[in-house]
Design a protein around this motif. Structure first.
Motif, PDB file in Angstrom:
ATOM      1  N   SER A 216       0.861  -1.187   0.000  1.00  0.00           N
ATOM      2  CA  SER A 216       0.000   0.000   0.000  1.00  0.00           C
ATOM      3  C   SER A 216       0.894   1.233   0.000  1.00  0.00           C
ATOM      4  O   SER A 216       1.616   1.482   0.968  1.00  0.00           O
ATOM      5  N   THR A 217       0.833   2.017  -1.081  1.00  0.00           N
ATOM      6  CA  THR A 217       1.683   3.215  -1.115  1.00  0.00           C
ATOM      7  C   THR A 217       1.228   4.228  -0.061  1.00  0.00           C
ATOM      8  O   THR A 217       2.062   4.929   0.506  1.00  0.00           O
ATOM      9  N   GLY A 218      -0.072   4.286   0.237  1.00  0.00           N
ATOM     10  CA  GLY A 218      -0.544   5.176   1.302  1.00  0.00           C
ATOM     11  C   GLY A 218       0.095   4.798   2.640  1.00  0.00           C
ATOM     12  O   GLY A 218       0.597   5.657   3.368  1.00  0.00           O
TER      13      GLY A 218
ATOM     14  N   LEU B  46       3.831   5.591   2.579  1.00  0.00           N
ATOM     15  CA  LEU B  46       4.058   7.037   2.698  1.00  0.00           C
ATOM     16  C   LEU B  46       3.797   7.513   4.127  1.00  0.00           C
ATOM     17  O   LEU B  46       4.581   8.298   4.674  1.00  0.00           O
ATOM     18  N   ARG B  47       2.706   7.017   4.743  1.00  0.00           N
ATOM     19  CA  ARG B  47       2.432   7.429   6.131  1.00  0.00           C
ATOM     20  C   ARG B  47       3.540   6.956   7.070  1.00  0.00           C
ATOM     21  O   ARG B  47       3.927   7.669   8.001  1.00  0.00           O
ATOM     22  N   ALA B  48       4.108   5.780   6.806  1.00  0.00           N
ATOM     23  CA  ALA B  48       5.220   5.291   7.636  1.00  0.00           C
ATOM     24  C   ALA B  48       6.439   6.196   7.464  1.00  0.00           C
ATOM     25  O   ALA B  48       7.134   6.505   8.435  1.00  0.00           O
TER      26      ALA B  48
ATOM     27  N   GLY C   7      -4.299  16.304  -0.073  1.00  0.00           N
ATOM     28  CA  GLY C   7      -5.045  15.348  -0.895  1.00  0.00           C
ATOM     29  C   GLY C   7      -4.577  15.311  -2.333  1.00  0.00           C
ATOM     30  O   GLY C   7      -5.300  14.857  -3.222  1.00  0.00           O
ATOM     31  N   ASN C   8      -3.350  15.798  -2.569  1.00  0.00           N
ATOM     32  CA  ASN C   8      -2.780  15.723  -3.918  1.00  0.00           C
ATOM     33  C   ASN C   8      -1.883  14.500  -4.034  1.00  0.00           C
ATOM     34  O   ASN C   8      -1.472  13.922  -3.026  1.00  0.00           O
ATOM     35  N   LEU C   9      -1.568  14.124  -5.274  1.00  0.00           N
ATOM     36  CA  LEU C   9      -0.658  13.003  -5.456  1.00  0.00           C
ATOM     37  C   LEU C   9       0.758  13.436  -5.084  1.00  0.00           C
ATOM     38  O   LEU C   9       1.198  14.536  -5.412  1.00  0.00           O
ATOM     39  N   VAL C  10       1.449  12.545  -4.407  1.00  0.00           N
ATOM     40  CA  VAL C  10       2.868  12.717  -4.117  1.00  0.00           C
ATOM     41  C   VAL C  10       3.610  12.512  -5.443  1.00  0.00           C
ATOM     42  O   VAL C  10       3.196  11.671  -6.252  1.00  0.00           O
ATOM     43  N   PRO C  11       4.688  13.280  -5.708  1.00  0.00           N
ATOM     44  CA  PRO C  11       5.365  13.139  -7.003  1.00  0.00           C
ATOM     45  C   PRO C  11       5.791  11.684  -7.308  1.00  0.00           C
ATOM     46  O   PRO C  11       6.195  10.948  -6.417  1.00  0.00           O
TER      47      PRO C  11
ATOM     48  N   ASP D 270      -1.936  -1.707  -3.751  1.00  0.00           N
ATOM     49  CA  ASP D 270      -3.120  -1.028  -3.202  1.00  0.00           C
ATOM     50  C   ASP D 270      -2.809   0.470  -3.181  1.00  0.00           C
ATOM     51  O   ASP D 270      -1.924   0.914  -2.454  1.00  0.00           O
ATOM     52  N   GLY D 271      -3.499   1.226  -4.036  1.00  0.00           N
ATOM     53  CA  GLY D 271      -3.247   2.670  -4.096  1.00  0.00           C
ATOM     54  C   GLY D 271      -2.151   3.040  -5.077  1.00  0.00           C
ATOM     55  O   GLY D 271      -1.721   4.184  -5.139  1.00  0.00           O
ATOM     56  N   PHE D 272      -1.694   2.076  -5.822  1.00  0.00           N
ATOM     57  CA  PHE D 272      -0.660   2.280  -6.844  1.00  0.00           C
ATOM     58  C   PHE D 272      -0.925   1.305  -7.986  1.00  0.00           C
ATOM     59  O   PHE D 272      -1.222   0.139  -7.697  1.00  0.00           O
ATOM     60  N   PRO D 273      -0.775   1.684  -9.235  1.00  0.00           N
ATOM     61  CA  PRO D 273      -0.487   3.038  -9.719  1.00  0.00           C
ATOM     62  C   PRO D 273      -1.707   3.948  -9.587  1.00  0.00           C
ATOM     63  O   PRO D 273      -2.847   3.488  -9.531  1.00  0.00           O
ATOM     64  N   ARG D 274      -1.434   5.241  -9.569  1.00  0.00           N
ATOM     65  CA  ARG D 274      -2.502   6.222  -9.392  1.00  0.00           C
ATOM     66  C   ARG D 274      -2.581   7.175 -10.568  1.00  0.00           C
ATOM     67  O   ARG D 274      -3.394   8.103 -10.560  1.00  0.00           O
ATOM     68  N   ASN D 275      -1.755   6.986 -11.556  1.00  0.00           N
ATOM     69  CA  ASN D 275      -1.872   7.749 -12.809  1.00  0.00           C
ATOM     70  C   ASN D 275      -1.206   6.913 -13.902  1.00  0.00           C
ATOM     71  O   ASN D 275      -0.563   5.886 -13.616  1.00  0.00           O
TER      72      ASN D 275
ATOM     73  N   SER E  89       1.309   7.505 -15.860  1.00  0.00           N
ATOM     74  CA  SER E  89       2.772   7.412 -15.909  1.00  0.00           C
ATOM     75  C   SER E  89       3.303   6.432 -14.864  1.00  0.00           C
ATOM     76  O   SER E  89       4.264   5.709 -15.119  1.00  0.00           O
ATOM     77  N   GLN E  90       2.652   6.346 -13.694  1.00  0.00           N
ATOM     78  CA  GLN E  90       3.051   5.309 -12.723  1.00  0.00           C
ATOM     79  C   GLN E  90       2.799   3.912 -13.289  1.00  0.00           C
ATOM     80  O   GLN E  90       3.591   2.990 -13.098  1.00  0.00           O
ATOM     81  N   ALA E  91       1.681   3.757 -13.996  1.00  0.00           N
ATOM     82  CA  ALA E  91       1.363   2.445 -14.581  1.00  0.00           C
ATOM     83  C   ALA E  91       2.406   2.052 -15.626  1.00  0.00           C
ATOM     84  O   ALA E  91       2.815   0.887 -15.712  1.00  0.00           O
TER      85      ALA E  91
ATOM     86  N   ASN F  29     -11.064  17.289  -2.701  1.00  0.00           N
ATOM     87  CA  ASN F  29      -9.901  17.349  -3.593  1.00  0.00           C
ATOM     88  C   ASN F  29      -9.419  15.953  -3.989  1.00  0.00           C
ATOM     89  O   ASN F  29      -9.090  15.711  -5.155  1.00  0.00           O
ATOM     90  N   ARG F  30      -9.417  15.004  -3.040  1.00  0.00           N
ATOM     91  CA  ARG F  30      -8.964  13.647  -3.368  1.00  0.00           C
ATOM     92  C   ARG F  30      -9.868  13.028  -4.434  1.00  0.00           C
ATOM     93  O   ARG F  30      -9.409  12.327  -5.330  1.00  0.00           O
ATOM     94  N   LEU F  31     -11.181  13.324  -4.335  1.00  0.00           N
ATOM     95  CA  LEU F  31     -12.113  12.782  -5.342  1.00  0.00           C
ATOM     96  C   LEU F  31     -11.837  13.380  -6.716  1.00  0.00           C
ATOM     97  O   LEU F  31     -11.913  12.688  -7.739  1.00  0.00           O
TER      98      LEU F  31
HETATM   99  P1  ADP Z   1      -7.054   6.971   0.106  1.00  0.00           P
HETATM  100  O1  ADP Z   1      -6.996   6.260  -1.217  1.00  0.00           O
HETATM  101  O2  ADP Z   1      -7.993   6.343   1.067  1.00  0.00           O
HETATM  102  O3  ADP Z   1      -7.239   8.442  -0.047  1.00  0.00           O
HETATM  103  P2  ADP Z   1      -4.237   6.270   0.539  1.00  0.00           P
HETATM  104  O4  ADP Z   1      -3.787   5.759   1.852  1.00  0.00           O
HETATM  105  O5  ADP Z   1      -4.215   5.341  -0.616  1.00  0.00           O
HETATM  106  O6  ADP Z   1      -5.677   6.841   0.847  1.00  0.00           O
HETATM  107  O7  ADP Z   1      -3.400   7.564   0.127  1.00  0.00           O
HETATM  108  C1  ADP Z   1      -3.273   8.684   0.978  1.00  0.00           C
HETATM  109  C2  ADP Z   1      -2.464   9.776   0.273  1.00  0.00           C
HETATM  110  O8  ADP Z   1      -1.135   9.282  -0.033  1.00  0.00           O
HETATM  111  C3  ADP Z   1      -3.019  10.222  -1.081  1.00  0.00           C
HETATM  112  O9  ADP Z   1      -4.012  11.210  -0.929  1.00  0.00           O
HETATM  113  C4  ADP Z   1      -1.758  10.746  -1.775  1.00  0.00           C
HETATM  114  O10 ADP Z   1      -1.381  12.021  -1.298  1.00  0.00           O
HETATM  115  C5  ADP Z   1      -0.679   9.770  -1.295  1.00  0.00           C
HETATM  116  N1  ADP Z   1      -0.491   8.625  -2.219  1.00  0.00           N
HETATM  117  C6  ADP Z   1      -0.778   7.318  -1.951  1.00  0.00           C
HETATM  118  N2  ADP Z   1      -0.466   6.533  -3.004  1.00  0.00           N
HETATM  119  C7  ADP Z   1       0.035   7.364  -3.969  1.00  0.00           C
HETATM  120  C8  ADP Z   1       0.527   7.167  -5.293  1.00  0.00           C
HETATM  121  N3  ADP Z   1       0.559   5.935  -5.870  1.00  0.00           N
HETATM  122  N4  ADP Z   1       0.947   8.259  -5.975  1.00  0.00           N
HETATM  123  C9  ADP Z   1       0.925   9.475  -5.437  1.00  0.00           C
HETATM  124  N5  ADP Z   1       0.464   9.736  -4.200  1.00  0.00           N
HETATM  125  C10 ADP Z   1       0.022   8.697  -3.461  1.00  0.00           C
END
Ligand code: ADP
Length: 188
Positions: free
Chosen positions: A30-32, A35-37, A56-60, A84-89, A91-93, A137-139
């Motif tokens: 899970s990239t989320g 990232l939180r870790a 609520g923006n994508l991390v680069p 889980d949560g990756f790829p999110r665009n 270019s990541q794919a 914003n996340r939506l």
């Molecule tokens: P959720 O999908 O429930 O909003 P996540 O735990 O998947 O929560 O992600 C939380 C935050 O982490 C996102 O809003 C984004 O800022 C960042 N993030 C997670 N995965 C990615 C990713 N693959 N690319 C860019 N940013 C990411």
């Protein structure tokens, strides 16, 4: 198995990912969570990522790809993984597909959920980045950047869409059904 779980925030990806990984002995990436870790540990990467996450923006991509590569290079990931949560665009794919080469993803499970239900679930969850403005914003980020992956993976013949409405058990059963269908197909 090499799987992707795709869906909007609040679709229940984290919960279902954990159960699917338990049932099938897959690494849950899970990239989320990663990232939180990193934010919690105060690493340079975490410090850079934090402002994007709080808004609520994508991390680069470069930061996220570094985390994903580090995890997928560990030996246990060779036996199979669920992203889980990756790829999110797109270019990541594309970066992922280039990294994996001929050991590419076999199935993308798209968990579909209405916006209204998403907002209700996220407000109830109450994580630090679950305020109403950030959720909105996340939506928007999801529909602009991540939803195009639905057509992208459908075009590759990898996509299966399931309804993410219902109880955790009901949704898990739908996913289990998809995975047993694909196993049957593979051994036939
Ligand atoms: P959720 O999908 O429930 O909003 P996540 O735990 O998947 O929560 O992600 C939380 C935050 O982490 C996102 O809003 C984004 O800022 C960042 N993030 C997670 N995965 C990615 C990713 N693959 N690319 C860019 N940013 C990411």
């Amino acid at each position: 198995m090499r799987l992707i779980l795709l869906g909007p925030p609040g679709a229940g990806k984290g919960t279902q990912a954990a159960r699917v990984c338990d049932a099938h002995g897959l690494v849950h990436l899970s990239t989320g969570d990663l990232l939180r870790a990193a934010v919690g540990a105060g690493t340079d990467l975490g410090k850079e990522a934090k402002a994007f996450m709080d808004a609520g923006n994508l991390v680069p991509d470069t930061l996220v790809l570094a985390l994903v590569r580090e995890r997928l290079e560990q030996p246990d990931a060779a036996a199979g993984f669920l992203l889980d949560g990756f790829p999110r665009n797109v270019s990541q794919a594309e970066a992922l597909a280039a990294d994996l080469g001929d050991r590419g993803v076999e199935k993308v499970i798209h968990m579909k959920l209405e916006d209204e239900e998403i907002v209700q679930r996220l407000l109830a969850r109450g994580r630090e980045d679950d305020t109403e403005a950030v959720i909105r914003n996340r939506l928007e980020v999801y529909s602009n950047e991540t939803a195009p992956l639905i057509a992208h993976f459908d075009g590759q013949g990898l996509l299966v869409t399931i309804d993410a409405q219902g109880s955790m058990d009901e949704v898990f059963d739908r996913i289990a059904g998809v995975l047993s269908d694909s196993n049957a197909g593979a051994s036939a």
